[in-house]
Design a protein around this motif. Sequence first.
Motif, PDB file in Angstrom:
ATOM      1  N   PRO A   2      55.377  48.672  65.430  1.00  0.00           N
ATOM      2  CA  PRO A   2      54.756  49.986  65.262  1.00  0.00           C
ATOM      3  C   PRO A   2      53.416  49.835  64.551  1.00  0.00           C
ATOM      4  N   HIS A   3      52.478  50.616  64.947  1.00  0.00           N
ATOM      5  CA  HIS A   3      51.173  50.521  64.307  1.00  0.00           C
ATOM      6  C   HIS A   3      50.594  51.910  64.110  1.00  0.00           C
ATOM      7  N   HIS A   4      49.527  51.978  63.357  1.00  0.00           N
ATOM      8  CA  HIS A   4      48.912  53.247  63.018  1.00  0.00           C
ATOM      9  C   HIS A   4      47.501  53.300  63.589  1.00  0.00           C
ATOM     10  N   THR A   5      47.079  54.495  63.906  1.00  0.00           N
ATOM     11  CA  THR A   5      45.707  54.702  64.351  1.00  0.00           C
ATOM     12  C   THR A   5      45.049  55.716  63.427  1.00  0.00           C
ATOM     13  N   PHE A   6      43.934  55.333  62.861  1.00  0.00           N
ATOM     14  CA  PHE A   6      43.277  56.186  61.871  1.00  0.00           C
ATOM     15  C   PHE A   6      41.998  56.774  62.466  1.00  0.00           C
ATOM     16  N   GLY A   7      41.837  58.060  62.289  1.00  0.00           N
ATOM     17  CA  GLY A   7      40.644  58.723  62.774  1.00  0.00           C
ATOM     18  C   GLY A   7      39.420  58.347  61.943  1.00  0.00           C
ATOM     19  N   ILE A   8      38.278  58.263  62.606  1.00  0.00           N
ATOM     20  CA  ILE A   8      37.017  57.972  61.921  1.00  0.00           C
ATOM     21  C   ILE A   8      36.094  59.181  62.068  1.00  0.00           C
ATOM     22  N   TYR A   9      35.591  59.666  60.958  1.00  0.00           N
ATOM     23  CA  TYR A   9      34.615  60.753  60.975  1.00  0.00           C
ATOM     24  C   TYR A   9      33.335  60.259  60.308  1.00  0.00           C
ATOM     25  N   THR A  10      32.239  60.896  60.646  1.00  0.00           N
ATOM     26  CA  THR A  10      31.028  60.642  59.873  1.00  0.00           C
ATOM     27  C   THR A  10      30.400  61.976  59.475  1.00  0.00           C
ATOM     28  N   LEU A  66      47.032  59.770  66.208  1.00  0.00           N
ATOM     29  CA  LEU A  66      46.332  59.619  64.924  1.00  0.00           C
ATOM     30  C   LEU A  66      47.286  59.803  63.739  1.00  0.00           C
ATOM     31  N   HIS A  67      47.030  59.012  62.707  1.00  0.00           N
ATOM     32  CA  HIS A  67      47.780  59.186  61.469  1.00  0.00           C
ATOM     33  C   HIS A  67      47.417  60.540  60.869  1.00  0.00           C
ATOM     34  N   ARG A  68      48.423  61.299  60.517  1.00  0.00           N
ATOM     35  CA  ARG A  68      48.165  62.679  60.104  1.00  0.00           C
ATOM     36  C   ARG A  68      47.511  62.751  58.716  1.00  0.00           C
ATOM     37  N   GLN A  69      47.964  61.877  57.820  1.00  0.00           N
ATOM     38  CA  GLN A  69      47.517  61.990  56.428  1.00  0.00           C
ATOM     39  C   GLN A  69      46.319  61.086  56.094  1.00  0.00           C
ATOM     40  N   LEU A  70      46.228  59.953  56.746  1.00  0.00           N
ATOM     41  CA  LEU A  70      45.208  58.967  56.361  1.00  0.00           C
ATOM     42  C   LEU A  70      44.095  58.902  57.418  1.00  0.00           C
ATOM     43  N   PHE A  71      42.867  58.915  56.977  1.00  0.00           N
ATOM     44  CA  PHE A  71      41.741  58.754  57.889  1.00  0.00           C
ATOM     45  C   PHE A  71      40.541  58.180  57.144  1.00  0.00           C
ATOM     46  N   ILE A  72      39.477  57.949  57.857  1.00  0.00           N
ATOM     47  CA  ILE A  72      38.279  57.304  57.306  1.00  0.00           C
ATOM     48  C   ILE A  72      37.086  58.221  57.514  1.00  0.00           C
ATOM     49  N   VAL A 124      46.265  50.437  56.648  1.00  0.00           N
ATOM     50  CA  VAL A 124      47.510  49.968  57.276  1.00  0.00           C
ATOM     51  C   VAL A 124      48.546  49.659  56.201  1.00  0.00           C
ATOM     52  N   GLU A 125      48.121  48.983  55.136  1.00  0.00           N
ATOM     53  CA  GLU A 125      49.062  48.636  54.066  1.00  0.00           C
ATOM     54  C   GLU A 125      49.581  49.882  53.367  1.00  0.00           C
ATOM     55  N   ILE A 126      48.715  50.860  53.182  1.00  0.00           N
ATOM     56  CA  ILE A 126      49.163  52.114  52.551  1.00  0.00           C
ATOM     57  C   ILE A 126      50.150  52.834  53.470  1.00  0.00           C
ATOM     58  N   ALA A 127      49.815  52.881  54.748  1.00  0.00           N
ATOM     59  CA  ALA A 127      50.706  53.567  55.694  1.00  0.00           C
ATOM     60  C   ALA A 127      52.054  52.873  55.797  1.00  0.00           C
ATOM     61  N   ASP A 128      52.049  51.549  55.646  1.00  0.00           N
ATOM     62  CA  ASP A 128      53.305  50.786  55.713  1.00  0.00           C
ATOM     63  C   ASP A 128      54.002  50.704  54.359  1.00  0.00           C
ATOM     64  N   HIS A 129      53.468  51.424  53.374  1.00  0.00           N
ATOM     65  CA  HIS A 129      54.051  51.459  52.021  1.00  0.00           C
ATOM     66  C   HIS A 129      54.070  50.083  51.350  1.00  0.00           C
ATOM     67  N   LYS A 130      53.109  49.258  51.713  1.00  0.00           N
ATOM     68  CA  LYS A 130      52.984  47.965  51.066  1.00  0.00           C
ATOM     69  C   LYS A 130      51.955  48.018  49.938  1.00  0.00           C
TER      70      LYS A 130
END
Lengths: 243, 304
Positions: free
Chosen positions: B170-178, B235-241, B293-299
């Motif tokens: 399983p992997h996460h996809t993070f949205g990127i905004y500028t 997209l990851h709901r809580q985490l983004f860039i 990724v580490e935050i999303a995986d609780h590492k």
Amino acid sequence: MTWTIKEICTNMCWGAYCTKGPRFGVTFNWDKADKTTKRRRRRSAGCAPNPNRCSTKKNYPKGHSCDEYPFASVKEADQGGQVNRCVPADQNSRQGNLIGKYYQSSCGGNPCQFIVGFGNPNSAGVKYCSAFQDPKTMCVPDGNEFKGNNPDVQPPNKRDLDQVRGYLYMTERGTEVSFDHDLEPGTIIHSVRAINETLFDETLKLKRRDDYDYYDDSDNDDEDDVDDPNLEVVEDKIAYKIV
Amino acid sequence: MSMQPDLTLPSKAPTELFHGDALGKPFAVYMLADFQDGEAEELRKFIASDEYDVRFAPRYNFAGQALRAVFDYHLKLAEGGIYHPTLFVVAVQKTWSKDGVLLVSLNCDGECGVDTCRMRAEDVASAMVNLEIANMDWEEFKDSELPSVESVTAGLGGTIFESADNKKPPHHTFGIYTTAGANMTNIRVQLEPDWDRKQPEDYICEFAGNMTAYPDPWGEVLSYHPFVCRRVKALHRQLFICADKKDVEKEGVLLCKMDWDGNIDREDVLEVGNNENTKTRRCPVGEAASTLVEIADHKREWED
């Protein structure tokens, strides 16, 4: 899988707005060329002979295919200088379906001229489709754009970049679409769109030059994950010019 | 175990068939397996999928015969000019939904002569259209050809339709905004250098929005992110860039954590995000994706 052709549109937009001459506008002629001619076009584009650079035999990851622009099926490919990009094979296949469908339905199976536009050019995951607004900043090669057999480079001088033109429009259905033609509000668009495609997917739009039919695959509201969606034709109109 | 038909074909076919564009001509389907009429029609419909003109040849049942018999028949059929002359489909097994079908080309790109390629029944019509307009080459389809039935039986090919998703962690996809007009392509490369060699579903980062032109760009990001999650469900709901500086290599990017329930169906989805429920921290652009990724995986814990 998600029904997208983002990488395809990225390649088309690089060819339309970024590559150093010849840069390919959006007016093309489907000439029903024979197999030998299309084969020659694929070769001059750098996608043949096989295995091409996108093949596993050339150590490219499995599932990729060589996408060229302009298409091997149009006469404009004869001038050479096509760009190519290694794209997910399923995206390339979808694009081929759209083009083939357009040739059969809108062109009636006969040679025809059409105009390509790009819907939702600012959508997530697509590069270069808004580059006409600021080519110097946005036409940054990512290493996957080739011209023939060599990596393509950013157009080096201002004079060349100044020749890039494009207009962004809003359609009555709320889709942003870019063309390099100055179109009037009310211009009718016939879009071929994937049912259930996501709003943020890049779209491919084709417009008949003679009667202002348009053809695109486009967005829809819900459901990201759609395998082999059916396509539907939807009428739309240019509402106003944004830029 | 059923007997495997003889699938050998001549290396070349008469070249007079190959001139001109044949787009729009119906593709012929043949059967080497012993289908009942209903079963055959089910397969034809499946291949055509309401999109393509795929028809039974006038004679399509070659049950118990070699593929060569179909080849010889098709050459005569093609002379009539109705059917596509160089591409046709053959169902070799009744188990086509599992074992795929055989696409036969009598002139594969002018280099390899006659050849066959086993592929999924749902892909074969699309492949023929792509070959006809030269959008893709025969070798590209051969690159991902299904294993033959024999190799599967012998354990060489694995399960034909094993889902690729089953193999992926399983992997996460993070949205990127500028919010600062940063070069999104450059950011993408900095965040995920190998992204253009991945399948889209494997992206770690995904463009989500350029808010630079808005009067309150950051406010737009907060408002827009839950809405984007409704549209792009990966997209990851809580985490983004967020690239809030133009020079991300020098000044880094913002990692963003929005505390909300992730319910994308709520009516007030455009009003969920705000400065009270969203934390940010600055991070070097090259470390941003791996950190999230580490935050999303609780590492790793979120550090303000």
